[in-house]
Motif scaffolding. Structure first.
Motif, short mmCIF file in Angstrom:
data_model
loop_
_atom_site.label_atom_id
_atom_site.label_comp_id
_atom_site.label_asym_id
_atom_site.label_seq_id
_atom_site.Cartn_x
_atom_site.Cartn_y
_atom_site.Cartn_z
N HIS A 123 -8.29 -6.11 -1.35
CA HIS A 123 -8.77 -5.31 -2.52
C HIS A 123 -7.96 -5.65 -3.70
O HIS A 123 -6.68 -5.74 -3.59
CB HIS A 123 -9.03 -3.69 -2.14
CG HIS A 123 -9.79 -3.00 -3.07
ND1 HIS A 123 -9.34 -2.42 -4.14
CD2 HIS A 123 -11.05 -2.37 -3.19
CE1 HIS A 123 -10.12 -1.70 -4.93
NE2 HIS A 123 -11.37 -1.88 -4.29
N SER A 124 -8.42 -5.08 -4.94
CA SER A 124 -7.69 -5.52 -6.05
C SER A 124 -6.70 -4.64 -6.05
O SER A 124 -5.52 -4.66 -6.70
CB SER A 124 -8.71 -5.51 -7.32
OG SER A 124 -8.93 -4.09 -7.33
N LYS A 125 -6.67 -3.33 -5.37
CA LYS A 125 -5.64 -2.34 -5.43
C LYS A 125 -4.94 -2.15 -4.08
O LYS A 125 -4.00 -1.44 -4.02
CB LYS A 125 -6.20 -1.01 -5.83
CG LYS A 125 -6.90 -0.99 -7.17
CD LYS A 125 -7.42 0.28 -7.70
CE LYS A 125 -7.69 0.44 -8.98
NZ LYS A 125 -8.52 1.57 -9.58
N GLY A 126 -5.51 -3.03 -3.12
CA GLY A 126 -4.73 -3.03 -1.97
C GLY A 126 -5.39 -3.61 -0.70
O GLY A 126 -5.92 -4.76 -0.88
N THR A 128 -8.98 -2.65 2.15
CA THR A 128 -9.99 -1.71 2.39
C THR A 128 -10.16 -1.96 4.20
O THR A 128 -9.94 -3.03 4.68
CB THR A 128 -11.25 -1.89 1.84
OG1 THR A 128 -11.95 -3.12 2.03
CG2 THR A 128 -11.05 -1.66 0.27
N LEU A 150 -9.72 2.94 1.28
CA LEU A 150 -8.91 2.22 0.59
C LEU A 150 -7.38 2.46 0.81
O LEU A 150 -7.02 3.68 0.65
CB LEU A 150 -9.03 1.93 -0.91
CG LEU A 150 -7.96 1.43 -2.02
CD1 LEU A 150 -7.72 -0.31 -1.67
CD2 LEU A 150 -8.30 1.83 -3.29
N CYS A 151 -6.53 1.68 1.19
CA CYS A 151 -4.98 1.84 1.13
C CYS A 151 -4.19 1.19 0.05
O CYS A 151 -4.45 -0.31 0.11
CB CYS A 151 -4.43 1.46 2.64
SG CYS A 151 -2.57 1.87 2.76
N ARG A 152 -3.94 1.70 -0.92
CA ARG A 152 -3.07 1.16 -1.94
C ARG A 152 -1.59 0.53 -1.57
O ARG A 152 -1.27 0.89 -0.66
CB ARG A 152 -2.84 2.17 -3.05
CG ARG A 152 -4.02 2.70 -3.54
CD ARG A 152 -3.50 3.73 -4.83
NE ARG A 152 -4.62 4.43 -5.26
CZ ARG A 152 -5.20 4.09 -6.62
NH1 ARG A 152 -4.70 2.94 -7.08
NH2 ARG A 152 -6.31 4.87 -7.17
N GLY A 153 -1.49 -0.56 -2.33
CA GLY A 153 -0.07 -1.20 -1.91
C GLY A 153 -0.22 -2.12 -0.89
O GLY A 153 0.92 -2.92 -0.36
N LYS A 155 -0.81 -5.77 0.94
CA LYS A 155 -0.89 -7.13 0.74
C LYS A 155 -1.51 -8.10 1.57
O LYS A 155 -0.98 -8.22 2.63
CB LYS A 155 0.60 -7.77 0.37
CG LYS A 155 1.47 -6.90 -0.78
CD LYS A 155 0.69 -7.00 -1.93
CE LYS A 155 1.79 -6.26 -3.23
NZ LYS A 155 1.23 -6.42 -4.45
#
Length: 284
Positions: A123-126, A128, A150-153, A155
Motif C-alpha cells: 500500500h502507498s502508506k505501508g 494491507t 492497513l499497517c503503516r510503515g 515495506k
C-alpha cells in the motif's frame, strides 16, 4: 494456502489480550500466519439488547448484520496479538469492511466463530491485509466478513493496488444523527473494543488524533440500522469504505439510493465531508 485451524474450548479473556496488545509496538516481519482460530460462542440476550440500543437496531428477532463482529471480537484479538502475527495491533487502520448475510440470522443462541488473516498487499502508506471472519450454526454457514486493515510503515515489494469506491446512483438523504462525545465509550462497552483512539480526546492524542473518533463498525452498524427498511434480510452483501473519521462529537447525514436488492450509500458530515461510502447487493 492451506489453513491449520485451532479450535478453542472457550472464548479468550480480553483483559490479558489488551495487556499483550499494549506491549507490542514493533513490526516483526512481513509474513502472515497461516493458521486460524475457531470457537463456539453463546448469544447473550442482555448483551445483544445493549448492542441494539447503542447502534439503533430494532428488535426484529434477527441478529443485526454487524453483530457477528461482536461475537468474534475476542477471537480476532487473540489472533492479532499472537506471537506469529507480525504487526502491532494498536495503530492498525480499518480501511474497509464487507459483510455477507447468507441466511436469515434468527433464533440463534449458539454459533461457531472462525477467524483468520490473508491477502497481504503493498500500500502507498505501508501494507494491507484482510481479517476473514465467519459465523456458522448447526446447519452450516450463516455469515461472513472481510475487514481490510492497513499497517503503516511496512515495506513490501510490488506496486500498491488501491480499490476504487465511488457512488454512481442518485442518493437522497434518509437519516441524520449525532455521534455524541461518549459514543466511543458506549460502543466499547457493548463490543469490547477499547481502542484508545475512540475513548477520549486525551487518549486519542497519544495516537496522533486531535480528538476521539467513532468506531468504524459503529458508523456501519448505525447506518445499517437506519437502512433496515431498505435492505433484504439475507442473501445480502454490504461493503463500505471508511474515509475521513467521524470526530466526536459530530452530526452526520446518511444518503442512500431507493430500497431494493441493491443500492449505494454515503455518510457525510459538515461541508459534505465524506466519512463512509458503500453499496449493497445480492450475494453473487
Amino acid at each position: 494456502m492451506s489453513i491449520e485451524w485451532h479450535t478453542l474450548d472457550r472464548e479468550p479473556s480480553l483483559p490479558g489480550l489488551y495487556a499483550r496488545a499494549a506491549t507490542r509496538r514493533k513490526i516483526t516481519g512481513t509474513q502472515l500466519p497461516d493458521d486460524g482460530l475457531r470457537c463456539w460462542v453463546d448469544v447473550n440476550g442482555q448483551k445483544l439488547a445493549a448492542y441494539r440500543k447503542v447502534c439503533g437496531f430494532a428488535d426484529d428477532g434477527l441478529l443485526p448484520p454487524t453483530y457477528p463482529h461482536i461475537l468474534a471480537f475476542a477471537l480476532q484479538m487473540q489472533l492479532l496479538t499472537a506471537k506469529d502475527f507480525p504487526f502491532p495491533l494498536l495503530g492498525l487502520i480499518h480501511l474497509s469492511n464487507r459483510i455477507r448475510v447468507l441466511r436469515p440470522m434468527g433464533g440463534i443462541s449458539r454459533a461457531q466463530v472462525g477467524v483468520r488473516v490473508h491477502n497481504l498487499q503493498p500500500h502507498s502508506k505501508g501494507a494491507t491485509f484482510e481479517v476473514l471472519t465467519t459465523l456458522d450454526d448447526q446447519l452450516g454457514p450463516l455469515w461472513e466478513a472481510e475487514s481490510q486493515m492497513l499497517c503503516r510503515g511496512v515495506k513490501l515489494d510490488g506496486e500498491p493496488v488501491e480499490r476504487s469506491w465511488e457512488t454512481s446512483q442518485v442518493l437522497t438523504q434518509v437519516a441524520q444523527w449525532t455521534a455524541p462525545a461518549d459514543i466511543g465509550r458506549q460502543y466499547a462497552k457493548v463490543s469490547g473494543d477499547y481502542n484508545p483512539i475512540h475513548l477520549s480526546a486525551a487518549s486519542a492524542r497519544l495516537f496522533g488524533f486531535p480528538t476521539a473518533i467513532a468506531h468504524g463498525l459503529w458508523n456501519k452498524a448505525r447506518t445499517l440500522a437506519a437502512l433496515a427498511d431498505h435492505l433484504p434480510k439475507a442473501n445480502l452483501e454490504i461493503a463500505v469504505h471508511f474515509r475521513k473519521p467521524v470526530r466526536l462529537p459530530s452530526a452526520v447525514s446518511l444518503l442512500a439510493s431507493a430500497p431494493g436488492s441493491s443500492g449505494e450509500l454515503r455518510l457525510i458530515g459538515a461541508g459534505d465531508l465524506e466519512h463512509m461510502v458503500g453499496q449493497w447487493q445480492p450475494i453473487a
